[in-house]
Design a protein around this motif. Structure first.
Motif, PDB file in Angstrom:
ATOM      1  N   ILE A 107       0.850  -1.180   0.000  1.00 33.18           N
ATOM      2  CA  ILE A 107       0.000   0.000   0.000  1.00 33.18           C
ATOM      3  C   ILE A 107       0.890   1.235   0.000  1.00 33.18           C
ATOM      4  CG2 ILE A 107      -1.690   1.330   1.332  1.00 33.18           C
ATOM      5  CD1 ILE A 107      -2.843  -1.268   2.344  1.00 33.18           C
ATOM      6  N   THR A 108       0.773   2.051  -1.058  1.00 34.35           N
ATOM      7  CA  THR A 108       1.580   3.258  -1.180  1.00 34.35           C
ATOM      8  C   THR A 108       0.689   4.438  -1.542  1.00 34.35           C
ATOM      9  OG1 THR A 108       2.021   2.822  -3.522  1.00 34.35           O
ATOM     10  CG2 THR A 108       3.613   1.969  -1.926  1.00 34.35           C
ATOM     11  N   ILE A 109       1.247   5.644  -1.388  1.00 33.48           N
ATOM     12  CA  ILE A 109       0.564   6.870  -1.789  1.00 33.48           C
ATOM     13  C   ILE A 109       1.312   7.460  -2.964  1.00 33.48           C
ATOM     14  CG2 ILE A 109      -0.071   9.210  -1.082  1.00 33.48           C
ATOM     15  CD1 ILE A 109      -0.328   8.199   1.764  1.00 33.48           C
ATOM     16  N   GLY A 110       0.577   7.866  -4.002  1.00 28.06           N
ATOM     17  CA  GLY A 110       1.206   8.508  -5.138  1.00 28.06           C
ATOM     18  C   GLY A 110       1.353   7.580  -6.331  1.00 28.06           C
ATOM     19  N   PRO A 111       1.990   8.071  -7.417  1.00 30.92           N
ATOM     20  CA  PRO A 111       2.094   7.314  -8.660  1.00 30.92           C
ATOM     21  C   PRO A 111       2.916   6.045  -8.504  1.00 30.92           C
ATOM     22  CG  PRO A 111       2.653   9.648  -8.970  1.00 30.92           C
ATOM     23  CD  PRO A 111       2.590   9.413  -7.503  1.00 30.92           C
ATOM     24  N   SER A 112       2.544   5.013  -9.268  1.00 26.79           N
ATOM     25  CA  SER A 112       3.320   3.777  -9.315  1.00 26.79           C
ATOM     26  C   SER A 112       2.914   3.007 -10.564  1.00 26.79           C
ATOM     27  CB  SER A 112       3.068   2.914  -8.067  1.00 26.79           C
ATOM     28  OG  SER A 112       1.736   2.436  -8.055  1.00 26.79           O
ATOM     29  N   LYS A 113       3.763   2.063 -10.974  1.00 28.06           N
ATOM     30  CA  LYS A 113       3.448   1.249 -12.143  1.00 28.06           C
ATOM     31  C   LYS A 113       2.198   0.408 -11.917  1.00 28.06           C
ATOM     32  CE  LYS A 113       8.267   0.962 -13.681  1.00 28.06           C
ATOM     33  NZ  LYS A 113       9.424   0.060 -13.939  1.00 28.06           N
ATOM     34  N   SER A 114       2.041  -0.089 -10.707  1.00 23.29           N
ATOM     35  CA  SER A 114       0.893  -0.941 -10.425  1.00 23.29           C
ATOM     36  C   SER A 114      -0.423  -0.185 -10.598  1.00 23.29           C
ATOM     37  CB  SER A 114       0.984  -1.515  -9.006  1.00 23.29           C
ATOM     38  OG  SER A 114       0.956  -0.486  -8.041  1.00 23.29           O
ATOM     39  N   ARG A 115      -0.445   1.110 -10.250  1.00 20.20           N
ATOM     40  CA  ARG A 115      -1.672   1.889 -10.382  1.00 20.20           C
ATOM     41  C   ARG A 115      -2.123   1.950 -11.840  1.00 20.20           C
ATOM     42  NH1 ARG A 115      -2.843   5.399  -5.735  1.00 20.20           N
ATOM     43  NH2 ARG A 115      -4.320   6.426  -7.118  1.00 20.20           N
ATOM     44  N   VAL A 116      -1.177   2.063 -12.765  1.00 22.89           N
ATOM     45  CA  VAL A 116      -1.529   2.128 -14.185  1.00 22.89           C
ATOM     46  C   VAL A 116      -2.245   0.851 -14.614  1.00 22.89           C
ATOM     47  CG1 VAL A 116      -0.617   2.320 -16.526  1.00 22.89           C
ATOM     48  CG2 VAL A 116       0.386   3.693 -14.679  1.00 22.89           C
ATOM     49  N   VAL A 117      -1.716  -0.279 -14.169  1.00 26.71           N
ATOM     50  CA  VAL A 117      -2.317  -1.571 -14.508  1.00 26.71           C
ATOM     51  C   VAL A 117      -3.714  -1.685 -13.897  1.00 26.71           C
ATOM     52  CG1 VAL A 117      -2.122  -4.076 -14.248  1.00 26.71           C
ATOM     53  CG2 VAL A 117      -0.082  -2.693 -14.725  1.00 26.71           C
ATOM     54  N   TYR A 118      -3.827  -1.381 -12.607  1.00 31.11           N
ATOM     55  CA  TYR A 118      -5.107  -1.539 -11.927  1.00 31.11           C
ATOM     56  C   TYR A 118      -6.154  -0.552 -12.435  1.00 31.11           C
ATOM     57  CZ  TYR A 118      -2.409  -4.453  -8.719  1.00 31.11           C
ATOM     58  OH  TYR A 118      -1.610  -5.433  -8.182  1.00 31.11           O
ATOM     59  N   ASP A 119      -5.733   0.661 -12.783  1.00 28.91           N
ATOM     60  CA  ASP A 119      -6.690   1.641 -13.308  1.00 28.91           C
ATOM     61  C   ASP A 119      -7.297   1.151 -14.626  1.00 28.91           C
ATOM     62  OD1 ASP A 119      -6.280   3.344 -11.185  1.00 28.91           O
ATOM     63  OD2 ASP A 119      -4.748   4.533 -12.205  1.00 28.91           O
ATOM     64  N   TYR A 120      -6.472   0.541 -15.468  1.00 30.34           N
ATOM     65  CA  TYR A 120      -6.973  -0.012 -16.727  1.00 30.34           C
ATOM     66  C   TYR A 120      -7.976  -1.146 -16.455  1.00 30.34           C
ATOM     67  CZ  TYR A 120      -7.028  -2.727 -21.041  1.00 30.34           C
ATOM     68  OH  TYR A 120      -7.433  -3.433 -22.143  1.00 30.34           O
ATOM     69  N   LEU A 121      -7.641  -1.995 -15.494  1.00 31.75           N
ATOM     70  CA  LEU A 121      -8.507  -3.131 -15.187  1.00 31.75           C
ATOM     71  C   LEU A 121      -9.827  -2.689 -14.540  1.00 31.75           C
ATOM     72  CD1 LEU A 121      -5.853  -5.644 -13.793  1.00 31.75           C
ATOM     73  CD2 LEU A 121      -6.952  -5.679 -16.037  1.00 31.75           C
ATOM     74  N   LEU A 122      -9.844  -1.511 -13.912  1.00 27.85           N
ATOM     75  CA  LEU A 122     -11.085  -1.017 -13.302  1.00 27.85           C
ATOM     76  C   LEU A 122     -12.207  -0.887 -14.322  1.00 27.85           C
ATOM     77  CD1 LEU A 122      -9.936   1.846 -10.861  1.00 27.85           C
ATOM     78  CD2 LEU A 122     -11.046  -0.308 -10.226  1.00 27.85           C
ATOM     79  N   ILE A 123     -11.866  -0.551 -15.554  1.00 27.62           N
ATOM     80  CA  ILE A 123     -12.899  -0.300 -16.575  1.00 27.62           C
ATOM     81  C   ILE A 123     -13.758  -1.537 -16.793  1.00 27.62           C
ATOM     82  CG2 ILE A 123     -13.300   0.305 -18.986  1.00 27.62           C
ATOM     83  CD1 ILE A 123     -10.640   1.869 -18.904  1.00 27.62           C
ATOM     84  N   GLY A 124     -13.123  -2.655 -17.103  1.00 26.32           N
ATOM     85  CA  GLY A 124     -13.882  -3.880 -17.358  1.00 26.32           C
ATOM     86  C   GLY A 124     -14.626  -4.362 -16.128  1.00 26.32           C
ATOM     87  N   LYS A 125     -13.982  -4.282 -14.964  1.00 26.37           N
ATOM     88  CA  LYS A 125     -14.621  -4.730 -13.726  1.00 26.37           C
ATOM     89  C   LYS A 125     -15.851  -3.882 -13.421  1.00 26.37           C
ATOM     90  CE  LYS A 125     -13.584  -7.483 -11.201  1.00 26.37           C
ATOM     91  NZ  LYS A 125     -14.058  -8.885 -10.998  1.00 26.37           N
ATOM     92  N   LEU A 126     -15.764  -2.579 -13.621  1.00 18.56           N
ATOM     93  CA  LEU A 126     -16.895  -1.694 -13.342  1.00 18.56           C
ATOM     94  C   LEU A 126     -18.074  -1.986 -14.268  1.00 18.56           C
ATOM     95  CD1 LEU A 126     -18.199   0.722 -11.942  1.00 18.56           C
ATOM     96  CD2 LEU A 126     -16.950   2.225 -13.505  1.00 18.56           C
ATOM     97  N   ILE A 127     -17.811  -2.158 -15.548  1.00 24.01           N
ATOM     98  CA  ILE A 127     -18.894  -2.477 -16.494  1.00 24.01           C
ATOM     99  C   ILE A 127     -19.559  -3.798 -16.104  1.00 24.01           C
ATOM    100  CG2 ILE A 127     -19.397  -3.097 -18.894  1.00 24.01           C
ATOM    101  CD1 ILE A 127     -17.148  -1.133 -19.708  1.00 24.01           C
ATOM    102  N   GLU A 128     -18.752  -4.758 -15.724  1.00 22.55           N
ATOM    103  CA  GLU A 128     -19.269  -6.063 -15.284  1.00 22.55           C
ATOM    104  C   GLU A 128     -20.187  -5.914 -14.065  1.00 22.55           C
ATOM    105  OE1 GLU A 128     -17.242  -9.589 -12.739  1.00 22.55           O
ATOM    106  OE2 GLU A 128     -16.209  -9.105 -14.625  1.00 22.55           O
ATOM    107  N   VAL A 129     -19.760  -5.126 -13.082  1.00 24.76           N
ATOM    108  CA  VAL A 129     -20.546  -4.931 -11.856  1.00 24.76           C
ATOM    109  C   VAL A 129     -21.846  -4.192 -12.165  1.00 24.76           C
ATOM    110  CG1 VAL A 129     -20.594  -3.695  -9.640  1.00 24.76           C
ATOM    111  CG2 VAL A 129     -18.578  -5.020 -10.303  1.00 24.76           C
TER     112      VAL A 129
END
Length: 444
Positions: free
Chosen positions: A71-93
């Motif tokens: 768990i970190t605060i601020g920009p990171s490589k992992s955030r880019v990946v997870y932000d992209y994955l949020l799109i499909g997960k949100l539409i699914e929900v």
């Protein structure tokens, strides 16, 4: 009886977690659930154990090739990946649970929400907590600073326009979006974060005295939260050097919720330079359940951030605990100098130190300011009031696709900048204390 809503909370961050934004999302979600609404949180894989999410439906993105549990605060490589994955997960929900409205927190979540809105035709609320033009340049990994300041302004101009309405945490942020970015005023509403005073009713200061090896008569100046650069803890450390000269027994306790070794090293070096090292204690990885104990032990509390377009959650926690507060004007959102706090100007560390010294040396004054800070919460910043206003905005968007500000009267304030009305209602013999009451502007 009005229909209970199904709400998709999009949290582009670890959830739940023990710092500002995810903490506010969790508490708002729990209070909306308390009012009978169905809350689905779409979020990252990371979370902090021990924080209640009872009654909430949690939907986490997953990556088989990429895992990051830190768990970190601020920009990171992992955030880019997870932000992209949020799109499909949100539409699914949205499709699976027949969601009525999308509530996106932070820019990355709003971009995901915008794509989901285009696909599902569900209304989208953007929850603004800051301006990217201010925040992005504060991260050391993002260079050159001028480029990220420009890029941040581009985001500030574009991302809020993707939503049907914006709920921002402060009047300053609304003014920035409306006056500087040109977003229509009737699309932007100030909804500050809330706080539950009951959470701070049972703190045990003895736990902190024992943990830090301090005697009960030690004057404790408490700062809680992150120690990233934008929090301006450096100014607090410099001011502590002044305080330590007058009150050597005083201790500055920094209860840090997210560990940052580099920032900690830099602060200790700064403290040594300004004569505050022997008077400063940094406690790492403080969980939210520990905060009531720290607040119970505090003599005074401090908020040194000098620019805060959003809303400092720590300030509401201090107020809910009934603690006297010294704050720079840039983060003194609900405070009125001389009424319910001490507000230092600009980046004046001498003024900030003077506030700390005044409250440490005058316990009756400190008690009066803390009591008034606590009283400011009721009906303005308690979660029940905030949740009611949030639901009214949801409901209008779901039912008619637009918001009539006149229907917000009584549930949402037109402004959360307090207005002081002088009077004799709170007569006092202390020359620092102002007599009168605070009011907040209402919609007509």
């Amino acid at each position: 009886m009005q229909k209970k809503l199904k709400i998709a909370m999009v949290a582009s961050c670890p959830f739940p977690a023990n710092h500002g934004t995810p903490g506010a999302i969790r508490e708002l979600s729990l209070f909306l659930r308390k009012q009978g609404h169905d809350i689905h949180v779409v979020t990252y894989p990371q979370y902090e154990k021990g924080l209640s999410v009872e009654g909430l439906h949690i939907h986490r993105v997953e990556s088989t090739r990429f895992k990051d549990d830190k768990i970190t605060i601020g920009p990171s490589k992992s955030r880019v990946v997870y932000d992209y994955l949020l799109i499909g997960k949100l539409i699914e929900v949205i499709r699976e649970h027949d969601i009525d409205i999308i509530h996106a927190h932070n820019y990355e979540a709003n971009i995901a929400g915008w794509v989901a809105k285009l696909v599902t035709r569900k209304p989208l609320v953007y929850n603004g907590i800051n301006s990217m033009a201010d925040e992005l340049p504060t991260y050391s990994v993002l260079k050159p600073k001028w480029f990220f300041r420009f890029f941040g302004k581009c985001l500030d101009y574009t991302v809020p326009r993707m939503a049907d309405a914006s709920m921002v945490l402060s009047d300053e942020l609304k003014s920035y979006l409306v006056d500087d970015m040109g977003i229509r005023a009737r699309k932007v509403f100030v909804i500050p974060p809330g706080v539950d005073p009951a959470l701070f009713a049972d703190g045990n200061k003895q736990v902190i005295y024992d943990q830090l090896n301090l005697s009960p008569d030690t004057p404790i100046i408490l700062y809680t939260g992150a120690i990233e650069g934008f929090q301006r803890v450096d100014l607090l450390v410099k001011a502590m050097g002044i305080v330590a000269t007058s009150i050597p027994a005083a201790r500055l306790v920094i209860a840090c919720n997210v560990n940052n070794d580099k920032a900690k090293t830099d602060l200790m070096a700064l403290a040594e330079k300004h004569g505050a090292k022997a008077s400063m204690i940094i406690v790492d990885n403080v969980s939210f359940p520990q905060i009531p104990d720290f607040l119970d032990a505090a003599t005074i509390t401090v908020s040194p951030r000098t620019s805060c377009p959003g809303y400092p959650i720590k300030l509401l926690n201090y107020m809910a605990a009934g603690k006297p507060i010294v704050s720079f004007a840039g983060s003194a959102k609900a405070l009125c100098h001389g009424y319910n706090g001490y507000v230092a100007q600009g980046e004046d560390i001498n003024d900030f130190a003077a506030g700390m010294l005044l409250l440490l040396s005058n316990p009756p004054l400190a008690t009066a300011l803390g009591r008034r800070a606590y009283e400011t919460i009721s009906g303005n910043f308690d979660w029940d009031a905030i949740a009611l206003g949030t639901i009214e905005i949801y409901r209008q968007l779901v039912e008619v696709g637009d918001i009539d500000p006149s229907r917000l009267k009584g549930v949402v304030k037109k402004s959360y900048i307090p207005e002081f009305v002088e009077g004799a209602e709170l007569a006092t013999t202390d020359p620092f204390l102002k007599n009168g009451v605070l009011t907040f502007p209402q919609y007509e």
